[in-house]
Design a protein around this motif. Structure first.
Motif, short mmCIF file in Angstrom:
data_model
loop_
_atom_site.label_atom_id
_atom_site.label_comp_id
_atom_site.label_asym_id
_atom_site.label_seq_id
_atom_site.Cartn_x
_atom_site.Cartn_y
_atom_site.Cartn_z
N THR A 77 23.29 -19.76 -35.31
CA THR A 77 22.76 -20.93 -34.60
C THR A 77 21.57 -20.53 -33.74
O THR A 77 21.54 -19.44 -33.17
N LEU A 78 20.59 -21.41 -33.70
CA LEU A 78 19.41 -21.19 -32.87
C LEU A 78 19.24 -22.42 -31.99
O LEU A 78 19.42 -23.55 -32.45
N VAL A 79 18.92 -22.19 -30.71
CA VAL A 79 18.60 -23.32 -29.83
C VAL A 79 17.09 -23.32 -29.62
O VAL A 79 16.49 -22.27 -29.37
N MET A 80 16.47 -24.50 -29.79
CA MET A 80 15.03 -24.64 -29.57
C MET A 80 14.83 -25.77 -28.56
O MET A 80 15.34 -26.87 -28.75
N LYS A 81 14.08 -25.50 -27.52
CA LYS A 81 13.86 -26.52 -26.51
C LYS A 81 12.38 -26.88 -26.43
O LYS A 81 11.53 -25.99 -26.39
N PHE A 82 12.08 -28.18 -26.45
CA PHE A 82 10.70 -28.64 -26.36
C PHE A 82 10.51 -29.45 -25.08
O PHE A 82 11.19 -30.45 -24.87
N ALA B 144 19.34 -26.20 -22.43
CA ALA B 144 19.11 -25.36 -23.60
C ALA B 144 19.90 -24.05 -23.51
O ALA B 144 20.59 -23.66 -24.46
N VAL B 145 19.84 -23.40 -22.36
CA VAL B 145 20.54 -22.12 -22.21
C VAL B 145 22.06 -22.34 -22.28
O VAL B 145 22.78 -21.56 -22.90
N ALA B 146 22.52 -23.43 -21.66
CA ALA B 146 23.96 -23.70 -21.70
C ALA B 146 24.44 -23.94 -23.13
O ALA B 146 25.52 -23.48 -23.53
N PHE B 147 23.63 -24.63 -23.93
CA PHE B 147 24.00 -24.82 -25.33
C PHE B 147 24.00 -23.49 -26.08
O PHE B 147 24.89 -23.22 -26.89
N ALA B 148 23.00 -22.66 -25.80
CA ALA B 148 22.93 -21.37 -26.47
C ALA B 148 24.19 -20.55 -26.15
O ALA B 148 24.76 -19.90 -27.04
N ALA B 149 24.65 -20.63 -24.90
CA ALA B 149 25.87 -19.91 -24.52
C ALA B 149 27.09 -20.52 -25.20
O ALA B 149 27.92 -19.82 -25.78
N ALA B 150 27.20 -21.85 -25.17
CA ALA B 150 28.39 -22.51 -25.72
C ALA B 150 28.50 -22.33 -27.23
O ALA B 150 29.59 -22.31 -27.79
N PHE B 151 27.36 -22.23 -27.92
CA PHE B 151 27.38 -22.12 -29.38
C PHE B 151 27.10 -20.69 -29.85
O PHE B 151 26.90 -20.47 -31.04
N ASN B 152 27.10 -19.73 -28.90
CA ASN B 152 26.84 -18.35 -29.27
C ASN B 152 25.57 -18.22 -30.09
O ASN B 152 25.54 -17.54 -31.13
N GLU C 283 21.95 -17.23 -31.52
CA GLU C 283 21.28 -15.95 -31.65
C GLU C 283 20.17 -15.81 -30.61
O GLU C 283 19.89 -14.72 -30.12
N ARG C 284 19.55 -16.95 -30.26
CA ARG C 284 18.44 -16.93 -29.32
C ARG C 284 18.19 -18.35 -28.83
O ARG C 284 18.57 -19.33 -29.48
N CYS C 285 17.54 -18.47 -27.71
CA CYS C 285 17.16 -19.77 -27.17
C CYS C 285 15.65 -19.77 -27.00
O CYS C 285 15.12 -19.06 -26.14
N ASP C 286 14.95 -20.51 -27.84
CA ASP C 286 13.49 -20.55 -27.80
C ASP C 286 13.01 -21.73 -26.95
O ASP C 286 13.33 -22.88 -27.27
N ILE C 287 12.26 -21.44 -25.92
CA ILE C 287 11.75 -22.48 -25.04
C ILE C 287 10.28 -22.71 -25.38
O ILE C 287 9.43 -21.87 -25.08
#
Lengths: 412, 412
Positions: free
Chosen positions: B3-8, B158-166, B168-172
């Motif tokens: 999973t990847l989190v991307m925040k815009f 974004a960071v909280a989602f990255a933590a909750a879904f483990n 791989e990275r959170c791109d801002i």
């Protein structure tokens, strides 16, 4: 406490000043002792902006996302209205559709209301809240997604709340001060009606008097909700506006209540159609599948097994209607010699529950039109309405002549 | 699937064209095989408009209604982004905070995230959804009302989602292409950092490098979420932007990573305060109650039982700070001879985890400033930071001199 539902449309909440003005009206009803449920639309222009963005993303957009985007306008107004009421010292809070919850079907963008459990809001009333401000036009599907009720859905929301909470009345605040005998822009003699029957309102609404959404009137009729239409821009008294109510509550009325019109009509005639059982279904099936809103239908007297079939539809659907009919001919479903389309017509109607018990209305109508030299192209009648198609250029003249003939400027 | 989190952020989704551009970036990651969670802000300007309306209604508004109104901007972007992704053929849907649900405390307008149960979204991923577009900045309280996380809360989301879904990275994705050794507007030699430690980022953020919200960096540090800051306006490669990560993942780094500054500082000195145990508490208690953000604190050597106490605070809080201190004197809580306020100062800091193992950084810093004839008014230090207050007119010069002295234009 008796409950009152008050609905404010987009122009009535277009700015913060107008929201304040609307809130003052709410304050007046709270002072009378009502628990008030306020239904709000989006600020004028906001919904169009949101719809524009969605349409730009894709021609065939996902209606679930459309609903999620478009419903946001009402949420903003609901919050602002609650804030303004609180500032006036009135205990108020906002409710979004899913918070109520206003449960709907999953037919996104055109959802139907299934249930409005009153418990959550009633509990807050019991705790001292005086006003529940509800975002109109929206609900939540069984899947937990946001739905919208389609354009004008805030009127329907208001009536549904009035039914669910057994409200004493449902006041619809808009930018006109009531329902008129006809469009005041066409006849200066147009008079505001104090009361109008649900059935009359339905005929007037679907004929182009766009004061109330048709579905909301149907719903009010079914649940016996007293609807009042009034202006948010004028000082109000207890007899302001127009009350839309059951026929029994109207003691005196004119035989004809109003003259309605619809400008952009087209008349289409299939010439020399084989006259056989099932021919109407064969014609109007394909039109219905093509999404044509067929309104009036007239079949001429049959001669030697062939007949002419005339129908009306909105001008902008003519091309599609022609294509559908021609395709049906090619497919061998129907047979006709020629297709005649007259896109220069308009519909004028007189409406009144008094027609049920009075005769001679049609004759008087035709006479008035004839006296002005206006030729009638198509006639249809229902229990409380007579409609004619005429040349569009005579539309205003016809409305004025009929308003005069039935003396609608005088109250009963 | 990883999973990847991307925040815009707001400028990255300011128009439909920019949303399309952002969606293309999402498409690239989907093509790599990621399940993507996209966190979106409101379109630039929208939140300010909504906040403006709320503030106009009332100076002391109900934060619950504020949240209901202000959260609507993110909902619009989320729906539009989902539509654009669908149009690209990528299975996507939008999620509002309450739909996830992103559970928060009831501290409206400044709520803290309590829990993000991943089940609902994971179920959709299992059914074939590739992108969950989540409205940032918002959640739902235990009472079922909408909450917001405060300004910049979308980074935290974004960071909280990255933590909750483990993830791989959170791109801002933002409007700058990474974190720089200093503000490029001040030093043309400023260099983009490939990596920076969480601790350094926290010092830089709170010192005025407004790339990431402080809370989001704290959260990322606590849960070990790899954060990458990069530009939504440039083509990206795998090494684009700046990776904010744990110290251990940074193999080589300069002793000093960056030079930060804060322009609008004021230095206040209480002259000749009675030096006794508890005097600091007596002074800073009233300042804290008055809501003053006291930053640096310096106490001079005591002479004959009296001392000078100096502190800094933002320029626009000086009047309030003066009032608070004077009132404390009138109330007999503290005693001092004079109050001196210098509102023409600025703060300049050097930051770097390398300081933990290297000595001489302070000496080198003071030498560089001295060589330019810049007088130091106040000094404070922490494990990885040295800050000085200087005359504001020398701020740019100081930043440039320090950048040169520590040779920050060169990578380690």
């Amino acid at each position: 406490m008796p409950t009152l539902v008050m609905k404010f449309g987009g122009t009535s909440v277009a700015t913060l000043d107008r929201i304040r003005r609307a809130a003052k009206r709410v304050g007046v009803e709270v002072a009378k002792g009502y628990d008030v449920i306020v239904i709000v639309s989006a600020m004028a222009g906001k919904t169009n902006e949101l719809v524009g963005w969605v349409q730009e993303t894709s021609p065939l957009f996902d209606a679930r996302e459309y609903d999620a985007v478009v419903s946001s306008g009402e949420n903003v107004t609901a919050g602002l209205m609650a804030l303004v009421l609180q500032e006036m010292g009135i205990p108020a809070r906002s409710w979004q559709g899913w918070q109520v919850p206003l449960k709907t079907t999953s037919a996104h963008s055109a959802a139907r209301i299934e249930e409005i459990p009153p418990e959550n809001i009633n509990q807050k009333f019991a705790e001292g809240m005086k006003v529940a401000v509800v975002a109109g036009f929206q609900g939540v599907s069984p899947e937990g997604r946001i739905t919208t009720l389609g354009r004008g859905g805030s009127d329907t929301t208001a009536v549904a709340f009035a039914a669910a909470f057994n409200a004493e009345r449902c006041d619809i605040y808009t930018d006109v001060d009531g329902v008129y005998t006809t469009d005041p822009r066409i006849s200066s003699k147009a008079r505001k009606l104090d009361r109008i029957a649900f059935e009359e309102m339905l005929e007037l609404a679907s004929l182009g008097a766009k004061v109330l959404q048709t579905r909301s009137v149907e719903l009010a009729m079914r649940y016996g909700v007293k609807l009042r239409v009034l202006s948010s821009f004028e000082e109000q008294t207890d007899t302001s506006g127009t009350l839309v109510c059951a026929e029994e509550e109207i003691v005196e009325s004119n035989v004809v209540s109003g003259v309605a019109y619809s400008r952009d009509e087209a008349k289409m005639t299939l010439i020399s159609v084989a006259d056989r059982p099932g021919i109407a279904a064969a014609i109007f099936g394909p039109l219905s599948e093509a999404g044509i809103n067929v309104d009036m239908i007239v079949q001429n007297i049959s001669e030697e097994g062939r007949t002419d079939m005339t129908f009306s539809c909105p001008t902008d659907q003519v091309a599609r209607a022609e294509a559908a009919v021609k395709k049906a001919k090619e497919d061998g479903i129907i047979n006709f010699h020629a297709l005649d389309a007259d896109t220069e017509v308009a519909k004028v109607s007189v409406v009144g529950i008094g027609m049920r018990s009075h005769t001679g209305v049609a004759a008087k109508m035709f006479e008035a039109l004839s006296a002005e030299g206006i030729n009638i192209k198509v006639i249809t009648t229902s229990e409380i309405k007579i409609s004619v198609l005429i040349d569009r250029k005579y539309m205003e003249l016809a409305v004025q002549a009929l308003h005069d003939a039935f003396e609608l400027e005088k109250a009963a």
